[in-house]
Design an enzyme around this catalytic site. Sequence first.
Site, PDB file in Angstrom:
ATOM      1  N   HIS A  17      60.651  41.404  56.402  1.00  0.00           N
ATOM      2  CA  HIS A  17      61.537  41.359  57.573  1.00  0.00           C
ATOM      3  C   HIS A  17      61.168  42.476  58.554  1.00  0.00           C
ATOM      4  CE1 HIS A  17      64.874  39.791  54.676  1.00  0.00           C
ATOM      5  NE2 HIS A  17      64.566  38.768  55.468  1.00  0.00           N
ATOM      6  N   LYS A  41      79.332  33.092  51.606  1.00  0.00           N
ATOM      7  CA  LYS A  41      78.142  33.504  50.845  1.00  0.00           C
ATOM      8  C   LYS A  41      78.372  34.898  50.248  1.00  0.00           C
ATOM      9  CE  LYS A  41      73.142  33.556  51.792  1.00  0.00           C
ATOM     10  NZ  LYS A  41      72.133  33.336  52.853  1.00  0.00           N
ATOM     11  N   ARG A  94      56.713  32.239  56.134  1.00  0.00           N
ATOM     12  CA  ARG A  94      55.890  32.699  55.009  1.00  0.00           C
ATOM     13  C   ARG A  94      54.923  31.631  54.544  1.00  0.00           C
ATOM     14  NH1 ARG A  94      61.208  34.464  51.860  1.00  0.00           N
ATOM     15  NH2 ARG A  94      61.659  32.436  52.750  1.00  0.00           N
ATOM     16  N   SER A 131      64.498  38.286  49.892  1.00  0.00           N
ATOM     17  CA  SER A 131      65.593  39.169  49.461  1.00  0.00           C
ATOM     18  C   SER A 131      66.089  38.753  48.083  1.00  0.00           C
ATOM     19  CB  SER A 131      66.754  39.103  50.460  1.00  0.00           C
ATOM     20  OG  SER A 131      66.342  39.512  51.727  1.00  0.00           O
TER      21      SER A 131
HETATM   22  O1  PNS Z   1      68.460  35.192  55.932  1.00  0.00           O
HETATM   23  P1  PNS Z   1      68.994  33.791  55.992  1.00  0.00           P
HETATM   24  O2  PNS Z   1      70.221  33.643  55.119  1.00  0.00           O
HETATM   25  O3  PNS Z   1      67.942  32.764  55.687  1.00  0.00           O
HETATM   26  O4  PNS Z   1      69.441  33.566  57.514  1.00  0.00           O
HETATM   27  C1  PNS Z   1      69.875  32.310  57.959  1.00  0.00           C
HETATM   28  C2  PNS Z   1      70.447  32.408  59.380  1.00  0.00           C
HETATM   29  C3  PNS Z   1      71.587  33.433  59.413  1.00  0.00           C
HETATM   30  C4  PNS Z   1      69.369  32.855  60.318  1.00  0.00           C
HETATM   31  C5  PNS Z   1      70.942  30.998  59.764  1.00  0.00           C
HETATM   32  O5  PNS Z   1      71.718  30.482  58.734  1.00  0.00           O
HETATM   33  C6  PNS Z   1      71.736  31.017  61.050  1.00  0.00           C
HETATM   34  O6  PNS Z   1      71.178  31.064  62.106  1.00  0.00           O
HETATM   35  N1  PNS Z   1      73.091  30.987  60.898  1.00  0.00           N
HETATM   36  C7  PNS Z   1      74.006  31.070  62.002  1.00  0.00           C
HETATM   37  C8  PNS Z   1      74.867  29.814  62.081  1.00  0.00           C
HETATM   38  C9  PNS Z   1      74.182  28.772  62.932  1.00  0.00           C
HETATM   39  O7  PNS Z   1      73.871  28.974  64.083  1.00  0.00           O
HETATM   40  N2  PNS Z   1      73.922  27.631  62.283  1.00  0.00           N
HETATM   41  C10 PNS Z   1      73.218  26.526  62.915  1.00  0.00           C
HETATM   42  C11 PNS Z   1      71.713  26.705  62.771  1.00  0.00           C
HETATM   43  S1  PNS Z   1      70.840  25.438  63.566  1.00  0.00           S
END
Ligand code: PNS
Length: 162
Positions: A17, A41, A94, A131
């Site tokens: 990251h 979560k 990745r 993570s």
């Molecule tokens: O580290 P992660 O858990 O893979 O991050 C995922 C994240 C937070 C980037 C993604 O779930 C997100 O953008 N969530 C915000 C909610 C949202 O906008 N959802 C619609 C996505 S198209």
Amino acid sequence: MRRAVCPGSFDPITNGHLDIIVRASRLFDEVVVAVGINKTKATLFTIDERMDFIRQAVRSHPDSPTNVIVDTSHGLLVDFCRVRGVQSIVKGLRAVSDFDYELQMAQMNNSLAGVETLFMSTNPQYAFLSSSLVKEVARYGGDVSGLVPDIVLKGLRDRSAS
Ligand code: PNS
């Protein structure tokens, strides 16, 4: 101002990251690291701990970029982008396995609000890193030094000692 967001749960931030955040900071005037708050979560680290780890990791990086800020994000990422004046989302890829879901999200975010997503190839050194894996290895006493910033290493050790 050209502003990008690097979103994620960052539970905890890894060196993968951090590499993406620092590389993005060289391309944009400002990079906002958006730490997602998702009440459904369960996380190992609190939101304050995760934000503190990111701030300290950025500060301790050899580049020490000054155009990186850390914030929380509730709800839709595109709403965060609108409120913060962010035009682009930067995501690390990745492997091909990341691509399907990331492409779907990128297209949804573009269709919702015209926000662009830029994919940055993960440094091969960190291609296997996540993570979740870091937490699992650390939980069983494995060595994750070199995979996470020092401050996270300390956080993981404190957590397993308690
Ligand atoms: O580290 P992660 O858990 O893979 O991050 C995922 C994240 C937070 C980037 C993604 O779930 C997100 O953008 N969530 C915000 C909610 C949202 O906008 N959802 C619609 C996505 S198209």
